[in-house]
Write an enzyme that holds these catalytic residues in place. Structure first.
Site, PDB file in Angstrom:
ATOM      1  CB  SER A   1      -8.090  -6.676   2.232  1.00 59.18           C
ATOM      2  OG  SER A   1      -8.689  -7.630   1.691  1.00 59.18           O
TER       3      SER A   1
ATOM      4  NE  ARG B   1      -1.030 -10.309  -3.566  1.00 60.92           N
ATOM      5  CZ  ARG B   1      -1.692  -9.260  -3.498  1.00 60.92           C
ATOM      6  NH1 ARG B   1      -1.695  -8.280  -4.213  1.00 60.92           N
ATOM      7  NH2 ARG B   1      -2.696  -9.034  -2.270  1.00 60.92           N
TER       8      ARG B   1
ATOM      9  CB  CYS C   1      -2.312  -1.161   7.355  1.00 56.55           C
ATOM     10  SG  CYS C   1      -1.371  -1.335   8.661  1.00 56.55           S
TER      11      CYS C   1
HETATM   12  P1  NAD Z   1      -5.615  -9.616   1.251  1.00 55.19           P
HETATM   13  O1  NAD Z   1      -6.715  -9.371   1.979  1.00 55.19           O
HETATM   14  O2  NAD Z   1      -5.915  -9.532  -0.317  1.00 55.19           O
HETATM   15  O3  NAD Z   1      -4.851 -10.936   1.700  1.00 55.19           O
HETATM   16  C1  NAD Z   1      -4.495 -11.316   2.877  1.00 55.19           C
HETATM   17  C2  NAD Z   1      -4.560 -12.744   3.199  1.00 55.19           C
HETATM   18  O4  NAD Z   1      -5.671 -13.009   3.100  1.00 55.19           O
HETATM   19  C3  NAD Z   1      -3.270 -13.426   2.308  1.00 55.19           C
HETATM   20  O5  NAD Z   1      -2.580 -14.316   2.821  1.00 55.19           O
HETATM   21  C4  NAD Z   1      -4.198 -14.034   1.246  1.00 55.19           C
HETATM   22  O6  NAD Z   1      -3.627 -15.149   0.616  1.00 55.19           O
HETATM   23  C5  NAD Z   1      -5.700 -14.289   1.619  1.00 55.19           C
HETATM   24  N1  NAD Z   1      -6.833 -14.133   0.981  1.00 55.19           N
HETATM   25  C6  NAD Z   1      -6.798 -13.042  -0.008  1.00 55.19           C
HETATM   26  N2  NAD Z   1      -8.305 -13.321  -0.549  1.00 55.19           N
HETATM   27  C7  NAD Z   1      -8.737 -14.299   0.037  1.00 55.19           C
HETATM   28  C8  NAD Z   1      -9.955 -14.816   0.137  1.00 55.19           C
HETATM   29  N3  NAD Z   1     -10.820 -14.364  -0.944  1.00 55.19           N
HETATM   30  N4  NAD Z   1     -10.430 -15.565   0.938  1.00 55.19           N
HETATM   31  C9  NAD Z   1      -9.600 -16.221   1.896  1.00 55.19           C
HETATM   32  N5  NAD Z   1      -8.220 -15.508   2.096  1.00 55.19           N
HETATM   33  C10 NAD Z   1      -7.761 -14.754   1.131  1.00 55.19           C
HETATM   34  O7  NAD Z   1      -4.560  -8.382   1.602  1.00 55.19           O
HETATM   35  P2  NAD Z   1      -3.268  -8.218   0.915  1.00 55.19           P
HETATM   36  O8  NAD Z   1      -3.376  -7.306  -0.454  1.00 55.19           O
HETATM   37  O9  NAD Z   1      -2.341  -9.094   1.180  1.00 55.19           O
HETATM   38  O10 NAD Z   1      -2.599  -6.853   2.010  1.00 55.19           O
HETATM   39  C11 NAD Z   1      -3.190  -5.325   1.847  1.00 55.19           C
HETATM   40  C12 NAD Z   1      -4.251  -5.324   2.789  1.00 55.19           C
HETATM   41  O11 NAD Z   1      -3.849  -5.405   4.280  1.00 55.19           O
HETATM   42  C13 NAD Z   1      -4.535  -3.621   2.878  1.00 55.19           C
HETATM   43  O12 NAD Z   1      -6.051  -3.509   3.010  1.00 55.19           O
HETATM   44  C14 NAD Z   1      -3.978  -3.232   4.316  1.00 55.19           C
HETATM   45  O13 NAD Z   1      -4.803  -1.923   4.771  1.00 55.19           O
HETATM   46  C15 NAD Z   1      -4.131  -4.435   4.914  1.00 55.19           C
HETATM   47  N6  NAD Z   1      -3.186  -4.323   6.315  1.00 55.19           N
HETATM   48  C16 NAD Z   1      -3.627  -4.347   7.217  1.00 55.19           C
HETATM   49  C17 NAD Z   1      -2.826  -4.023   8.340  1.00 55.19           C
HETATM   50  C18 NAD Z   1      -3.553  -3.835   9.821  1.00 55.19           C
HETATM   51  O14 NAD Z   1      -2.677  -3.841  10.746  1.00 55.19           O
HETATM   52  N7  NAD Z   1      -4.475  -3.475   9.996  1.00 55.19           N
HETATM   53  C19 NAD Z   1      -1.326  -4.347   8.056  1.00 55.19           C
HETATM   54  C20 NAD Z   1      -0.941  -4.635   6.983  1.00 55.19           C
HETATM   55  C21 NAD Z   1      -1.953  -4.738   5.828  1.00 55.19           C
END
Ligand code: NAD
Length: 574
Positions: free
Chosen positions: A311, A262, A366
């Protein structure tokens, strides 16, 4: 100027060029070309340029957003200005920009304007194989490059990031929606990570002891793993990659990045800068895409370690899938962060800081505070002051000055957040500030919500334990700090917990007992500096070693113990 007409042209032209130098003038000219497109055809190039300069000087722009452009580039840009085709992004593999073998693409959309900025290829496992092969081939020579030489590339990168910070911040705002100052703050933390990784020649050192038995010495040394990869989320399009990339390569590994599909533009631009550092080909690689790329990285036998941020469900998936091929993993997941406000807190300070934490970056952090638990009399004072603060926040396009909160990432996100607010109301909460159904004049197509405060959310409600990831703060009341701590213990997440108080003993109790990895005392976003690890407990982290600081060095290296004996004769020779 209406930015809805600007961003599209910026990307349809700049990201098609493999060399930024070649399209630099295009990049900087196009916004003004768009503004003047109605009259441009009637003007000579010199008169058009004069008019552009007058236009620029009559508008306020974030510092550094505009730079002088060259005549040559200006002329080139004129010839291509009418091209409005959206650019398909490329991957960076083995030191070159390459077309992906993807057949599917995802639009990269400006969340403030709904304009399409570019298209992300959903790369295939063949693209991942090519990147892993390049990284694998580059590894033997890179690991033999002395650490002091390896970090010279990072010194160059730091300077390039500093020189281009305004332009990079603008890219972050365009694709993610956060405000320009928030984007710049994100980059400051990214740069800080590069600076810390420049200390790898010291940080990577092992230790030794002579004569563990007579004539026998023993030492611990650290060696790189090989090919490592990072998979990152949308909410910090630039910073999160730097929790990993600088440490990984400074330790002697070769690296593959998969940005969020995205928001791929910030790291695309970052790789153009990385290319300028002269890093040997194959040391860093960029593969755009979605879940197929993630799964191919998890399964690839030559990838030794994966750093994931996103996530919780995907973090768990990546953790378990990668474990099947014996990889080293660090997976940071989602969050639901609590703050406890004691009656003795400095209420003005608490209000300001908690408001910044809950609504900064539109709550898409986060470490954003999501639930404020007030104790005793703090309930009324804090409720009134936070409601006032939330209502005063100026929401709009993050590129405009004075805007304090931008849009959320997608239309689906906006709908999801609005339905979670409604679910909270259904569970008994009172929306004392309600940000649903927001329309921002001039930006009716943007994904805007204004801040929301849900008062009296029942602590047993489902929403109390659900990550919202939007500008929503819920208020829960408790009679004592122990009762409040119980809410924290019940939470499935453990990313951050904060306390506002003027009592040292309450602060110590909280630090001691709070079940979360990052603790804030009178701090709303307890984001560790780059020289400390970014912690996280429970469903917010899967693994042992975190990103940043000393943990990063341990994660990206393998520890080897050497026990060494030389014959006495041999020893005497020296
Ligand atoms: P997301 O989990 O949707 O995506 C993260 C990554 O995983 C992306 O690169 C995406 O392409 C990939 N992805 C998505 N769905 C997938 C699947 N089914 N199988 C394999 N790969 C997949 O997260 P997001 O919406 O991009 O980011 C927001 C989330 O990230 C929130 O839950 C937030 O709390 C978390 N976050 C956590 C931290 C931390 O340090 N703990 C930091 C930043 C964001």
């Amino acid at each position: 100027m209406d930015f809805r007409t600007l961003s599209f042209s910026v990307y349809s032209n700049s990201f098609g060029c493999h060399s930024y130098e070649n399209c630099r003038g295009v990049y900087q000219l196009f916004p003004f070309w768009n503004a003047l497109v109605g009259t441009a055809f009637r003007l000579s190039p010199s008169r058009l340029f004069g008019r552009l300069q007058r236009y620029v000087s009559s508008h306020s722009w974030p510092r550094g957003m505009l730079r002088p452009f060259h005549r040559e580039a200006r002329e080139r840009s004129m010839s291509s200005a009418v091209t409005t085709q959206v650019t398909d992004l490329q991957n960076y593999v083995n030191g070159a920009w390459r077309r992906s073998t993807a057949i599917e693409y995802v639009d990269v959309t400006n969340p403030a304007t709904a304009e399409i900025l570019a298209r992300t290829p959903l790369s295939t496992s063949a693209d991942v194989d090519a990147a892993v092969q390049a990284a694998s081939d580059a590894f033997p020579a890179w690991r033999r490059t002395p650490p002091g030489e390896r970090v010279q590339y990072l010194f160059k990168l730091k300077n390039l990031l500093e020189e281009n910070i305004d332009e990079l911040s603008r890219v972050i705002t365009l694709e993610n929606g956060k405000t320009f100052p928030e984007a710049k703050a994100e980059l400051r933390r990214a740069i800080e990570n590069v600076e810390v990784a420049c200390g790898i020649p010291m940080m990577m050192q092992g230790y030794n002891l002579e004569d563990v038995t007579p004539g026998v010495d023993e030492m611990q040394i650290r060696q790189p793993l090989g090919v490592v990869a990072a998979i990152v989320p949308f909410n910090f399009p630039a910073m999160v990659s730097y929790w990993f990339l600088p440490y990984a390569i400074a330790c002697g590994n070769t690296f593959i990045l998969k940005p969020s599909e995205r928001v791929p533009l910030s790291m695309h631009r970052a790789f153009e800068l990385l290319e300028k550092t002269g890093l040997p080909k194959g040391v860093i690689n960029l593969v755009n895409g979605g879940k197929d790329v993630v799964n191919a990285l998890c399964d690839h036998p030559q990838v030794r370690a994966i750093s994931f941020v996103g996530s919780t469900p995907v973090a768990k998936h990546v953790y378990t899938r990668s474990a099947a091929s014996g990889k080293r993993m660090q997976c940071q997941g989602g969050a639901k962060n609590h703050v406890i406000v004691l009656p003795d807190a400095d209420m003005e300070l608490a209000t300001q800081i908690i408001s910044d934490s809950a609504f900064g970056c539109a709550g898409q952090r986060c470490l954003a505070v999501s639930v404020a638990v007030t104790i005793g009399e703090a309930q009324k004072t804090f409720r009134d002051s936070i409601a006032h603060a939330a209502s005063s926040i100026r929401t709009g396009n993050g590129l405009e000055s004075g805007i304090q909160m931008g849009p959320v990432i997608t239309k689906e996100s906006k709908q999801r957040i609005e339905s979670l607010i409604s679910a909270g109301v259904g569970e008994g909460a009172k929306p004392i500030v309600d940000g649903r159904n927001t329309k921002i004049p001039k930006y009716e197509s943007g994904n805007f919500l204004t801040p929301t405060i849900l008062d009296d959310l029942p602590s047993s409600s489902q929403l109390a334990n659900t990550e919202i990831f939007g500008p929503v703060l819920s208020l829960i009341h408790a009679n004592s700090i122990d009762e409040a701590m119980e809410f924290l213990r019940r939470s499935p997440y453990g990313n951050q917990a904060s306390l506002f108080t003027t009592s040292g003993s309450a602060a110590r109790k909280f630090r001691y007992e709070a079940p979360a990895g990052n603790i804030g005392i009178n701090i709303g976003v307890a984001a560790p500096m780059a020289y400390f690890p970014f912690s996280g407990w429970k469903e917010s982290f899967f693994g042992i070693l975190h990103g940043q600081g000393r943990d990063a060095v341990e994660f990206f290296t393998e520890s080897k113990i050497v026990v060494e004996r030389w014959s006495r004769q041999e020893t005497r020779k020296f």
